[in-house]
Design an enzyme around this catalytic site. Structure first.
Site, PDB file in Angstrom:
ATOM      1  N   CYS A   1      -2.215  -0.602  43.918  1.00 59.62           N
ATOM      2  CA  CYS A   1      -1.561  -1.943  42.918  1.00 59.62           C
ATOM      3  C   CYS A   1      -0.197  -2.074  42.281  1.00 59.62           C
ATOM      4  O   CYS A   1       0.236  -3.253  42.024  1.00 59.62           O
ATOM      5  CB  CYS A   1      -2.725  -1.776  42.454  1.00 59.62           C
ATOM      6  SG  CYS A   1      -3.089  -0.477  41.578  1.00 59.62           S
TER       7      CYS A   1
ATOM      8  N   HIS B   1      -2.598  -4.597  35.659  1.00 59.58           N
ATOM      9  CA  HIS B   1      -1.470  -3.554  35.542  1.00 59.58           C
ATOM     10  C   HIS B   1      -0.104  -3.908  34.684  1.00 59.58           C
ATOM     11  O   HIS B   1       0.936  -5.207  35.128  1.00 59.58           O
ATOM     12  CB  HIS B   1      -0.977  -2.894  36.802  1.00 59.58           C
ATOM     13  CG  HIS B   1      -2.220  -1.758  37.659  1.00 59.58           C
ATOM     14  ND1 HIS B   1      -2.834  -1.581  36.596  1.00 59.58           N
ATOM     15  CD2 HIS B   1      -2.521  -1.508  38.672  1.00 59.58           C
ATOM     16  CE1 HIS B   1      -3.629  -0.991  37.547  1.00 59.58           C
ATOM     17  NE2 HIS B   1      -2.980  -1.026  38.868  1.00 59.58           N
TER      18      HIS B   1
HETATM   19  N1  LIG Z   1      -8.722  -1.082  42.605  1.00 65.39           N
HETATM   20  C1  LIG Z   1      -7.519  -1.108  43.199  1.00 65.39           C
HETATM   21  O1  LIG Z   1      -6.939  -1.737  41.998  1.00 65.39           O
HETATM   22  C2  LIG Z   1      -6.990  -1.149  44.315  1.00 65.39           C
HETATM   23  C3  LIG Z   1      -5.923  -2.029  44.354  1.00 65.39           C
HETATM   24  C4  LIG Z   1      -4.997  -1.030  45.730  1.00 65.39           C
HETATM   25  C5  LIG Z   1      -5.384  -0.842  45.774  1.00 65.39           C
HETATM   26  N2  LIG Z   1      -6.462  -0.084  46.252  1.00 65.39           N
HETATM   27  C6  LIG Z   1      -7.437   0.607  47.093  1.00 65.39           C
HETATM   28  O2  LIG Z   1      -8.359  -0.271  48.073  1.00 65.39           O
HETATM   29  C7  LIG Z   1      -9.415   0.940  48.458  1.00 65.39           C
HETATM   30  C8  LIG Z   1     -11.163   0.109  47.451  1.00 65.39           C
HETATM   31  O3  LIG Z   1     -10.788   1.145  46.146  1.00 65.39           O
HETATM   32  P1  LIG Z   1     -11.896  -0.430  45.334  1.00 65.39           P
HETATM   33  O4  LIG Z   1     -11.229   0.349  44.169  1.00 65.39           O
HETATM   34  O5  LIG Z   1     -12.330  -0.588  45.619  1.00 65.39           O
HETATM   35  O6  LIG Z   1     -12.770   1.123  45.486  1.00 65.39           O
HETATM   36  P2  LIG Z   1     -14.306   1.898  45.174  1.00 65.39           P
HETATM   37  O7  LIG Z   1     -14.933   1.047  44.521  1.00 65.39           O
HETATM   38  O8  LIG Z   1     -14.666   3.286  45.012  1.00 65.39           O
HETATM   39  O9  LIG Z   1     -15.190   0.743  46.378  1.00 65.39           O
HETATM   40  C9  LIG Z   1     -15.330   2.041  47.777  1.00 65.39           C
HETATM   41  C10 LIG Z   1     -15.879   1.528  48.701  1.00 65.39           C
HETATM   42  O10 LIG Z   1     -16.178   2.167  49.696  1.00 65.39           O
HETATM   43  C11 LIG Z   1     -16.986   2.698  50.511  1.00 65.39           C
HETATM   44  N3  LIG Z   1     -17.002   3.890  51.154  1.00 65.39           N
HETATM   45  C12 LIG Z   1     -17.164   4.657  50.667  1.00 65.39           C
HETATM   46  N4  LIG Z   1     -17.664   5.838  51.189  1.00 65.39           N
HETATM   47  C13 LIG Z   1     -17.806   5.288  52.766  1.00 65.39           C
HETATM   48  C14 LIG Z   1     -18.323   6.250  54.154  1.00 65.39           C
HETATM   49  N5  LIG Z   1     -17.962   8.180  54.237  1.00 65.39           N
HETATM   50  N6  LIG Z   1     -18.433   5.132  55.080  1.00 65.39           N
HETATM   51  C15 LIG Z   1     -18.225   3.606  54.691  1.00 65.39           C
HETATM   52  N7  LIG Z   1     -17.762   3.455  53.640  1.00 65.39           N
HETATM   53  C16 LIG Z   1     -17.541   3.953  51.988  1.00 65.39           C
HETATM   54  C17 LIG Z   1     -18.161   2.471  48.905  1.00 65.39           C
HETATM   55  O11 LIG Z   1     -19.346   2.009  49.791  1.00 65.39           O
HETATM   56  P3  LIG Z   1     -20.806   2.974  48.835  1.00 65.39           P
HETATM   57  O12 LIG Z   1     -21.146   1.780  47.626  1.00 65.39           O
HETATM   58  O13 LIG Z   1     -21.636   2.756  50.090  1.00 65.39           O
HETATM   59  O14 LIG Z   1     -20.115   4.174  48.515  1.00 65.39           O
HETATM   60  C18 LIG Z   1     -17.649   1.367  48.140  1.00 65.39           C
HETATM   61  O15 LIG Z   1     -17.750  -0.062  48.886  1.00 65.39           O
HETATM   62  C19 LIG Z   1      -8.977   2.024  48.378  1.00 65.39           C
HETATM   63  O16 LIG Z   1      -7.868   2.703  49.076  1.00 65.39           O
HETATM   64  C20 LIG Z   1      -7.885   2.642  46.830  1.00 65.39           C
HETATM   65  O17 LIG Z   1      -6.819   3.380  46.642  1.00 65.39           O
HETATM   66  C21 LIG Z   1      -6.935  -0.490  45.368  1.00 65.39           C
END
Ligand SMILES: NC(=O)c1ccc[n+]([C@@H]2O[C@H](COP(=O)([O-])OP(=O)(O)OC[C@H]3O[C@@H](n4cnc5c(N)ncnc54)[C@H](OP(=O)(O)O)[C@@H]3O)[C@@H](O)[C@H]2O)c1
Length: 354
Positions: A149, A242
């Site tokens: 991001c 950001h």
């Molecule tokens: N946040 C940002 O600004 C941003 C920007 C760019 C990229 N990213 C990337 O995007 C990705 C997601 O980030 P996020 O911020 O959305 O994270 P998050 O809020 O922690 O969400 C993670 C998701 O993954 C699922 N998950 C976790 N463990 C799992 C498993 N074993 N099997 C299947 N599903 C599973 C969770 O489901 P449950 O609720 O069922 O656990 C939840 O739906 C990451 O790789 C991150 O680095 C994030």
């Protein structure tokens, strides 16, 4: 014409729910299913809703979350949007691409693979060609990533400057929102009234990804851009958006007005193709002395579907041989789900999803 069926992986997370927001009423894509871990199996989206600045349709809120099922997704979907944590994403994304699904991912796990592009379509849409070299492409499956991001925000402004003046050196300091750490993210007692001058792995990601994204696609390979980039990253108590402070040295010297003009007039392939989630103006250059600010500018971008997809630049100035400016971009929209959605739109427009 029938819409392309898509799966949302990680639909209970910050990025996953932004996918759902952006896919509601999408003209080309239709959500086949919302997927997460077994912990969320059977819950309705409304029970796990974390996005507070968008009113989901009632029908969307009542949809049930399912546990990821590769066979079901590959049978019913041409595309999977991934908002999974990197360690989990690696295996699922590889298996889906092997099963013939086009994966558009936010996770870092495949970003530095030689045959996987990091696409920001305003900047490097030609890099998409490299997916044709992925071993799964013949079956229709491939992986496309979008950048971290914080890298996403600087890519278009740097591209505008690189194209007009050449890039030699970039020094960037970030002020990153808490939503960038996922949900529930940084504990409130660690971030309220505080600044944390460390985000694990972030500086390394920015430095490696920026030169790949701004690199050249030649003879089936992506060759890193030749400029130096030094990043310092901090977490600040801001919800979304950001902010980044840049100091840039270009090959050809220019005035602050010339740099600002190059950014203001910059357009890329999504604008020419009029992709549904493309902002009409990808870089908005503000003249006020105190912009951009997250509270004012995080949702920059028009039309309505491109809200949060434009980068806002401000305080463009010159000191000795250096260009200095601030930029702001929405980390979970432009730097997250919106980045993947516009990548899939580019692939659709290039007839790679048929
Ligand atoms: N946040 C940002 O600004 C941003 C920007 C760019 C990229 N990213 C990337 O995007 C990705 C997601 O980030 P996020 O911020 O959305 O994270 P998050 O809020 O922690 O969400 C993670 C998701 O993954 C699922 N998950 C976790 N463990 C799992 C498993 N074993 N099997 C299947 N599903 C599973 C969770 O489901 P449950 O609720 O069922 O656990 C939840 O739906 C990451 O790789 C991150 O680095 C994030």
């Amino acid at each position: 014409m029938s819409k392309v069926q898509v799966a949302v992986l990680g639909a209970t997370g910050m990025i996953g729910q932004r996918f759902v927001q952006l896919l509601e009423g999408h003209p080309w894509f239709e959500m086949e299913g919302l997927y997460a871990s077994e912990r969320s199996e059977g819950k309705r989206l409304g029970e796990v809703n974390k996005v507070k600045d968008h009113a989901f349709m009632q029908e969307t809120l009542s949809r049930r979350i399912e546990q990821i099922d590769i066979a079901k997704i590959s049978k019913g979907c041409r595309v999977a949007f991934s908002g999974l944590p990197s360690d989990i994403a690696k295996d699922y994304e590889a298996k889906l691409s092997e099963a013939g699904v086009a994966v558009f991912s936010n996770a870092a796990s495949h970003r530095m693979r030689e045959d996987v592009p990091i696409i920001i379509p305003e900047v490097n849409s030609e890099h998409l060609e490299i997916v044709r070299t992925q071993p799964t492409y013949a079956k229709g499956g491939f992986i496309v990533t979008n950048a971290n991001c914080s890298t996403t925000g600087l890519a278009a402004p740097l591209k505008a400057i690189q194209g007009a003046f050449g890039l030699e050196q970039v020094v960037v300091s970030t002020y990153q929102a808490v939503s960038g750490a996922g949900y529930p993210g940084v504990p409130s007692l660690d971030i309220l009234g505080n600044v944390v001058p460390h985000i694990k792995g972030e500086e390394e990601k920015m430095e490696a990804e920026a030169v790949k994204i701004l690199g050249t696609y030649r003879d089936g390979r992506i060759i890193d851009a030749g400029f130096q980039i030094l990043a310092s990253c901090a977490r600040v108590p801001v919800h979304d958006g950001h902010l980044e402070a840049l100091v840039v040295r270009t090959a050809k010297d220019a005035t602050a007005e010339e740099y600002a003009k190059a950014m203001r007039e910059f357009r890329g392939e999504p604008q020419h193709l009029e992709l549904p989630t493309a902002p009409k103006v990808p870089i908005i250059v503000r003249e006020e002395a105190d912009r951009p600010q997250p509270l004012w500018d995080v949702n920059a971008g028009e039309p309505a579907r491109a809200k949060g997809m434009a980068v806002t630049v401000g305080r463009v100035r010159k000191k000795d041989k250096y260009l200095k400016f601030f930029l702001l971009s929405h980390n979970t929209i432009r730097g997250g789900a919106g980045g993947s959605v516009i990548n899939a739109e580019l692939a659709y427009a290039k007839r790679m999803l048929r």
